[in-house]
Every structure is written in C-alpha cells, then in structure tokens.
Design a protein around this motif. Structure first.
Motif, PDB file in Angstrom:
ATOM      1  N   GLY A 265       1.401   7.164 -16.065  1.00  0.00           N
ATOM      2  CA  GLY A 265       1.775   5.930 -16.734  1.00  0.00           C
ATOM      3  C   GLY A 265       2.377   4.919 -15.783  1.00  0.00           C
ATOM      4  N   GLY A 266       2.078   3.664 -16.033  1.00  0.00           N
ATOM      5  CA  GLY A 266       2.589   2.593 -15.179  1.00  0.00           C
ATOM      6  C   GLY A 266       1.479   1.945 -14.377  1.00  0.00           C
ATOM      7  N   SER A 267       1.541   0.640 -14.242  1.00  0.00           N
ATOM      8  CA  SER A 267       0.516  -0.085 -13.499  1.00  0.00           C
ATOM      9  C   SER A 267       0.755   0.022 -12.001  1.00  0.00           C
ATOM     10  N   LEU A 268      -0.324  -0.003 -11.240  1.00  0.00           N
ATOM     11  CA  LEU A 268      -0.250   0.017  -9.776  1.00  0.00           C
ATOM     12  C   LEU A 268      -0.140  -1.394  -9.205  1.00  0.00           C
ATOM     13  N   ARG A 269      -0.127  -2.370 -10.070  1.00  0.00           N
ATOM     14  CA  ARG A 269      -0.099  -3.755  -9.610  1.00  0.00           C
ATOM     15  C   ARG A 269       1.248  -4.085  -8.978  1.00  0.00           C
ATOM     16  N   ASN A 270       1.213  -4.614  -7.767  1.00  0.00           N
ATOM     17  CA  ASN A 270       2.404  -5.180  -7.129  1.00  0.00           C
ATOM     18  C   ASN A 270       1.975  -6.370  -6.276  1.00  0.00           C
ATOM     19  N   ASP A 271       2.088  -7.542  -6.851  1.00  0.00           N
ATOM     20  CA  ASP A 271       1.724  -8.795  -6.187  1.00  0.00           C
ATOM     21  C   ASP A 271       2.760  -9.852  -6.552  1.00  0.00           C
ATOM     22  N   ALA A 272       2.399 -11.107  -6.413  1.00  0.00           N
ATOM     23  CA  ALA A 272       3.369 -12.175  -6.677  1.00  0.00           C
ATOM     24  C   ALA A 272       3.831 -12.196  -8.127  1.00  0.00           C
ATOM     25  N   SER A 273       3.077 -11.566  -9.019  1.00  0.00           N
ATOM     26  CA  SER A 273       3.483 -11.540 -10.422  1.00  0.00           C
ATOM     27  C   SER A 273       4.537 -10.478 -10.708  1.00  0.00           C
ATOM     28  N   THR A 274       4.710  -9.527  -9.793  1.00  0.00           N
ATOM     29  CA  THR A 274       5.674  -8.448 -10.012  1.00  0.00           C
ATOM     30  C   THR A 274       6.724  -8.340  -8.907  1.00  0.00           C
ATOM     31  N   LEU A 275       6.499  -8.971  -7.758  1.00  0.00           N
ATOM     32  CA  LEU A 275       7.423  -8.886  -6.623  1.00  0.00           C
ATOM     33  C   LEU A 275       8.175 -10.210  -6.462  1.00  0.00           C
ATOM     34  N   ASP A 276       9.327 -10.155  -5.766  1.00  0.00           N
ATOM     35  CA  ASP A 276      10.048 -11.398  -5.500  1.00  0.00           C
ATOM     36  C   ASP A 276       9.477 -12.073  -4.253  1.00  0.00           C
TER      37      ASP A 276
ATOM     38  N   ARG B 259      12.122  -2.390   5.037  1.00  0.00           N
ATOM     39  CA  ARG B 259      11.543  -2.240   3.707  1.00  0.00           C
ATOM     40  C   ARG B 259      12.601  -1.848   2.678  1.00  0.00           C
ATOM     41  N   LYS B 260      13.464  -0.940   3.068  1.00  0.00           N
ATOM     42  CA  LYS B 260      14.518  -0.501   2.154  1.00  0.00           C
ATOM     43  C   LYS B 260      15.437  -1.663   1.796  1.00  0.00           C
ATOM     44  N   ALA B 261      15.768  -2.486   2.774  1.00  0.00           N
ATOM     45  CA  ALA B 261      16.641  -3.632   2.518  1.00  0.00           C
ATOM     46  C   ALA B 261      15.985  -4.646   1.583  1.00  0.00           C
ATOM     47  N   LEU B 262      14.659  -4.691   1.593  1.00  0.00           N
ATOM     48  CA  LEU B 262      13.935  -5.637   0.735  1.00  0.00           C
ATOM     49  C   LEU B 262      13.529  -5.032  -0.607  1.00  0.00           C
ATOM     50  N   GLY B 263      13.814  -3.754  -0.803  1.00  0.00           N
ATOM     51  CA  GLY B 263      13.481  -3.114  -2.065  1.00  0.00           C
ATOM     52  C   GLY B 263      12.030  -2.698  -2.184  1.00  0.00           C
ATOM     53  N   LEU B 264      11.347  -2.468  -1.061  1.00  0.00           N
ATOM     54  CA  LEU B 264       9.955  -2.029  -1.064  1.00  0.00           C
ATOM     55  C   LEU B 264       9.866  -0.518  -0.890  1.00  0.00           C
ATOM     56  N   ALA B 265       8.686   0.032  -1.052  1.00  0.00           N
ATOM     57  CA  ALA B 265       8.480   1.468  -0.873  1.00  0.00           C
ATOM     58  C   ALA B 265       8.814   1.863   0.566  1.00  0.00           C
ATOM     59  N   THR B 266       9.364   3.057   0.724  1.00  0.00           N
ATOM     60  CA  THR B 266       9.838   3.487   2.054  1.00  0.00           C
ATOM     61  C   THR B 266       9.140   4.741   2.556  1.00  0.00           C
ATOM     62  N   THR B 267       8.115   5.206   1.880  1.00  0.00           N
ATOM     63  CA  THR B 267       7.369   6.390   2.334  1.00  0.00           C
ATOM     64  C   THR B 267       6.031   5.953   2.885  1.00  0.00           C
ATOM     65  N   PRO B 268       5.842   6.054   4.213  1.00  0.00           N
ATOM     66  CA  PRO B 268       4.574   5.603   4.793  1.00  0.00           C
ATOM     67  C   PRO B 268       3.407   6.421   4.258  1.00  0.00           C
TER      68      PRO B 268
ATOM     69  N   GLY C  54       0.803  -1.214   0.000  1.00  0.00           N
ATOM     70  CA  GLY C  54       0.000   0.000   0.000  1.00  0.00           C
ATOM     71  C   GLY C  54       0.834   1.261   0.000  1.00  0.00           C
ATOM     72  N   TRP C  55       2.096   1.142   0.473  1.00  0.00           N
ATOM     73  CA  TRP C  55       2.964   2.314   0.480  1.00  0.00           C
ATOM     74  C   TRP C  55       3.316   2.765  -0.940  1.00  0.00           C
ATOM     75  N   ALA C  56       3.232   1.860  -1.896  1.00  0.00           N
ATOM     76  CA  ALA C  56       3.604   2.175  -3.272  1.00  0.00           C
ATOM     77  C   ALA C  56       2.449   2.791  -4.063  1.00  0.00           C
TER      78      ALA C  56
END
Length: 423
Positions: A272-283, A393-402, A231-233
């Motif tokens: 531009g760009g999809s908001l999708r971030n799930d198992a199909s786009t994340l590790d 979150r930063k170490a895992l490459g996720l969004a870092t702005t709450p 949700g942060w992204a």
C-alpha cells in the motif's frame, strides 16, 4: 584648421578674402586688419570639437583605475560576453555543451575582471546542464516523429489503460502479457501495478511489434525519474513493465504506451502507498537536490557498451568527459541554492567531494592509456560513492538507503546506470 573656400557664385570670380567688406564697397579699398594676435573670423560656423582636458599628465600613471565600484561618473562595469552567450545558448537549449563551457568561462572571467554577468553565467550553466540531461535521455529521438507527446494524465485513445498516477489490479494477477482489462483500485491498499507515465505514439500504419516494444523500453525507463524522482525511495523488488498497442488495437485508434511499476515477483504485488515522489509530493529543497543529482546520474547512465576500457578507450574517455561536465553542473546547482540551516553544511561537504571527483574524471577523460584511465576512474568513483551523500539526504528528509549495485548485469536500480552509482 584651413578655411573652406566660399560658395560658388554667378559672374566673374574674385579672390576670396575673409576680411573683405560688403560687396557694395569699391574694390581695392584698404580693409581694416584684425588686431595683432586675434584669430580671423570665418563666415562659416566652426567645426565642433570634443572638449579637451586642460592638460594631460606626462608619462605613465602610477595607479590604474578600478574596473567597478565607486566612480565619480558612475560608469557601470562592462557586461561579460561569454556570460551572455551562455545564457542565450542555455535558453535555446540548442548546443547545451557549448552553453555549459561558455558559462564556466564567463563565471571565471567575471570574477577576475570584475565584469557583470555572473548571474547570467550561472543561469546558462544550469539550463545547459538540463539540456545535457535531456540529450542523455534520448529526447532528441522525438524529432523522428514516432511519438509526439507524453501525457500527464489519462489518455483518450481506444485503450482502457489507467492514467498516470492510478493503481490497478490485473485480472490474471500477473503483469506479464498484460492486455487491456484493468481494474483501477486505490493506491492505499495492496495492488498489482502503478502507472507512472503514458506515451502517445503517432503515425498512420502500425510500425511493428519490435519498433513499438523498443520505443516503450526506451521511453519508460527514461521517464521513471520524473515520477519517482528519488530512486532511493523505490523498493528493491520494483521493476518496470509496459503495455503497448497491438496491431489490432492500433487499427481501432490505440496509440498509447502505458509505463507501469510492478513487483519483479509475478506472484507478489506492490504494498500500500504510492511510489510517486515528485514536485507534487516533495518540498522545493528536496526537488532541487534531486534535480542536481539527476544531472550526474544521467551522465553515468551514458557509459559505453564495452565492459572493459581496453576494448573501447575512446568511448570510455568520452564518457568520463560527460561525467566531468555533469559534476561541474551539479556543483553549480548545489552551490546556487540557499539550503536550510540543517542541510547547509552537509551539502557544502558533499560539494567538496564532488569538486575533487570532477578533477579525477577530467583526468580520466584525457588519459593516454587504459592504465592511466583506471587510476583516475577509481579515485573519481570513490568520491561519488552514494554513501557520501547520505548525510545531506538525511538533513533534507530524503531516503538514506542507497539502491544496491547489481554487479552481474552492470546496472543499478531505478536509473543507476552502468556503473551502479546513483547519488
């Protein structure tokens, strides 16, 4: 051991003598006696007895045997019953709360008693935690039969709505009052909306505008996290819209609710760009972290309607209990995974804060009055402040702005809950 009587025979009865000669000898003839000290031989097979040790040491033993580890007879450690029960309840997902409690008890007992079943207990905790998440999201409402499934792609009803993952432009340029005339476009460029879920309804007659709208509101807000897990992204200006069947389209076979991401500003669209971030786009590590975070977010979302604790102390105490259980489940999920080297320490530090927070929320659940509740709640809320998870979150490459906390209406962005906290 007494000697059993001989079997009954026909004719006159005679006293039974185990040392008597064969029947053809004359009665009364002296019979040889067994040597002194010898045991009489019975015509019947002796009753089998368990082998006895040559001797048993007298008095208490100075040492106790190990419960597990090396044994000359290689006896395995006993299996913990609580762990087995937790695994069964977790798989069945019928009583997730009980499965979570039994799993925690089993986890504690296996460590103290040296019993087997630690893995079963952890698995039961994890599965029960996800069961609680589903319960919190109101999945049990599906039993009412009003909607029968959630489609992962485009629908096949009479509507012309785009499918899950597709982007579109509305002919009017606004998502308010959307009808069924969509222009599907690429998500790479600017667009008006992006479909993140399609819910199929069931039933014969049209249930009415209010019921359809209420269902759309509940289901679309519950399903946003499965499409945009982080949700942060999601940008701050993104809101949720939905297209529902009308009485006229229902008569033509339309049974779909289309859940859409769009801009809060009617005159603006999505970049531009999809908001999708799930198992199909994340590790896999990112997905595992976000699933653990959703356990707590779901519990935070279940806060009572009463804004002040004084107005509903029992409701707030029950809510604190759910948050405490969710924190226990979240720490189990985070500790049960081997994280990348760069994320191992940040995640471990986060787990320490979550454990401290769990104790405070548990105390809030048992508070005697509102003042005591507030004292533990304030400490517990500080320990789950979203900023404390930024490093992990930063170490895992996720969004870092709450996401921002909108205090005026008491709700956080993208599923943040009534507390505005989203980890």
């Amino acid at each position: 051991m007494s000697i059993p009587p001989p079997p009954e025979s026909q004719g006159p009865s005679t006293p039974y003598n185990p040392y008597a000669p064969p029947p053809e000898d004359a009665p009364g003839t002296p019979q040889p006696q067994p040597p002194y000290g010898a045991q009489p031989q019975s015509p019947y097979a002796p009753y089998p007895q368990d082998p006895q040790p040559p001797y048993a040491p007298y008095g208490p033993q100075p040492y106790q045997p190990w419960n597990q580890g090396y044994s000359p007879y290689n006896h395995p450690a006993p299996l913990n019953g609580m762990s087995v029960a937790a695994l069964v309840l977790g798989i069945l997902c019928c009583v997730p709360g009980a499965g979570l409690v039994l799993g925690l008890i089993g986890l504690n007992q296996t460590g103290k008693r040296g019993e087997r079943g630690r893995g079963m207990a952890v698995t039961g905790i994890v599965l029960s935690a996800f069961g609680l998440v589903l319960w919190a999201f109101g999945v049990a409402g599906a039993a009412s039969g009003f909607f029968d499934d959630v489609e992962s792609g485009g629908g096949s009803s009479a509507s012309a709505s785009p499918g899950k993952g597709q982007c579109f432009d509305a002919p009017s340029g606004s998502l308010e009052g959307m009808a069924y005339d969509f222009d599907v476009v690429s998500c790479a460029g600017e667009h008006d909306g992006e479909v993140f879920a399609v819910v199929r309804l069931s039933g014969g007659s049209y249930p009415g505008d209010k019921k359809v709208t209420a269902t759309a509101d509940d289901r679309c807000y519950a399903l946003q996290d499965s499409y945009a897990m982080d949700g942060w992204a999601v940008p701050d200006d993104v809101d949720i819209y939905y297209v529902t069947p009308t009485e006229q389209s229902w008569s033509l076979g339309d049974r779909e609710i289309t859940c859409v991401f769009g801009n809060r500003d009617e005159e603006a669209g999505l970049p531009g760009g999809s908001l999708r971030n799930d198992a199909s786009t994340l590790d896999a590590d990112q997905v595992a972290y976000l699933k653990a975070a959703h356990v707590l977010n779901a519990a935070l979302d279940s806060a009572p309607d009463a804004q002040y604790v004084e107005d509903d102390l029992p409701g707030h105490k029950a809510w604190a209990g759910r948050v405490s259980a969710a924190l226990t489940a979240q720490t189990a999920l985070l500790e049960g995974r081997q994280w990348p080297d760069a994320a191992a320490k940040p995640v471990a530090d986060l787990v320490k804060d979550l454990r401290k927070a769990q104790r405070q929320w548990a105390k809030a659940a048992g508070a005697a009055d509102a003042d005591e509740f507030y004292g533990h709640y304030d400490k517990g809320a500080e320990l789950i402040d979203p900023h404390l998870s930024v490093t992990a979150r930063k170490a895992l490459g996720l969004a870092t702005t709450p996401p921002p906390y909108e205090e005026d209406d008491g709700s956080g962005d993208s599923g943040g809950g009534d507390t505005g906290l989203e980890v």
